[in-house]
Design a protein around this motif. Structure first.
Motif, PDB file in Angstrom:
ATOM      1  N   SER A 193      -0.462   4.434  -0.341  1.00  0.00           N
ATOM      2  CA  SER A 193      -1.588   4.909   0.130  1.00  0.00           C
ATOM      3  C   SER A 193      -1.827   5.132   1.028  1.00  0.00           C
ATOM      4  O   SER A 193      -1.322   4.373   2.214  1.00  0.00           O
ATOM      5  N   SER A 253      -9.064   7.333  -0.647  1.00  0.00           N
ATOM      6  CA  SER A 253      -9.106   7.422  -2.239  1.00  0.00           C
ATOM      7  C   SER A 253      -8.992   8.337  -3.118  1.00  0.00           C
ATOM      8  O   SER A 253      -8.469   9.010  -2.490  1.00  0.00           O
ATOM      9  N   GLU A 258      -7.232   4.414  -4.411  1.00  0.00           N
ATOM     10  CA  GLU A 258      -6.299   3.314  -2.873  1.00  0.00           C
ATOM     11  C   GLU A 258      -5.075   2.885  -4.111  1.00  0.00           C
ATOM     12  O   GLU A 258      -5.684   2.193  -5.352  1.00  0.00           O
ATOM     13  N   GLU A 267      -4.067   5.162   4.853  1.00  0.00           N
ATOM     14  CA  GLU A 267      -5.346   3.843   4.901  1.00  0.00           C
ATOM     15  C   GLU A 267      -6.440   5.189   4.994  1.00  0.00           C
ATOM     16  O   GLU A 267      -7.032   5.945   5.457  1.00  0.00           O
ATOM     17  N   TYR A 273      -1.671   0.562  -4.860  1.00  0.00           N
ATOM     18  CA  TYR A 273      -0.918  -0.400  -4.776  1.00  0.00           C
ATOM     19  C   TYR A 273       0.256  -0.478  -5.267  1.00  0.00           C
ATOM     20  O   TYR A 273      -0.069  -0.232  -6.687  1.00  0.00           O
ATOM     21  N   ARG A 290       1.079  -1.122  -0.056  1.00  0.00           N
ATOM     22  CA  ARG A 290      -0.304  -0.023   0.060  1.00  0.00           C
ATOM     23  C   ARG A 290       1.182   1.318   0.274  1.00  0.00           C
ATOM     24  O   ARG A 290       2.181   1.585   0.763  1.00  0.00           O
TER      25      ARG A 290
END
Length: 147
Positions: free
Chosen positions: A92, A97, A99, A94, A101, A90
């Motif tokens: 970005s 928006s 996201e 938690e 990856y 990840r």
């Protein structure tokens, strides 16, 4: 808001009403059994994907180039995890928006994917720069003639 979150429950309620009207309670039992079976199949598939992903390092993929070729717009994150058999690293924050990856292979090539509402919107393949030493040591096949 995702329209699917509204239409699926409404469709299930309409299906249950139609089952009751056509076959009374045995029809409702049959439709409820089908809905439960459908839910269990999806749950089993999700658990098998996560079990396979747990056996690999986070953010690893066998070949980033092959992953780049297989990706399509609007593919679900679960399908990308199934393709890579690994959870993505990840990038970005938690709950933010979109996201973002990243999956990287053994040659340091990587694919960075951007997901909006759990669907793939765009992705980018990054390959490491070749050094001049590697280019010089590779045989030049463009000037060779077959014998």
């Amino acid at each position: 808001m995702n329209l699917r979150n509204i239409l699926v429950p409404i469709g299930l309620v309409v299906l249950m009403i139609a089952a009751y009207r056509s076959a009374s309670w045995p029809g409702v039992a049959a439709v409820a059994g089908g809905i439960i079976m459908w839910g269990l199949l999806h749950f089993t598939r999700l658990m098998s994907i996560m079990k396979k992903a747990s056996n690999r390092p986070i953010g690893y993929v066998g070949s980033a180039v092959m992953l780049n070729v297989k990706l399509r717009p609007k593919v679900a994150l679960v399908h990308v995890i199934a393709m890579t058999r690994s959870l993505g690293l990840r990038l970005s924050e938690e709950g933010q928006s979109p996201e973002i990856y990243r999956w990287t292979d053994g040659t340091n090539s990587s694919v960075t994917c951007e997901f909006v509402n759990g669907r793939l919107m765009k992705w980018e393949l990054q390959r490491p720069q070749q050094t001049d030493d590697a280019a010089l040591s590779a045989p030049d096949t463009s000037t060779q003639t077959p014998t």
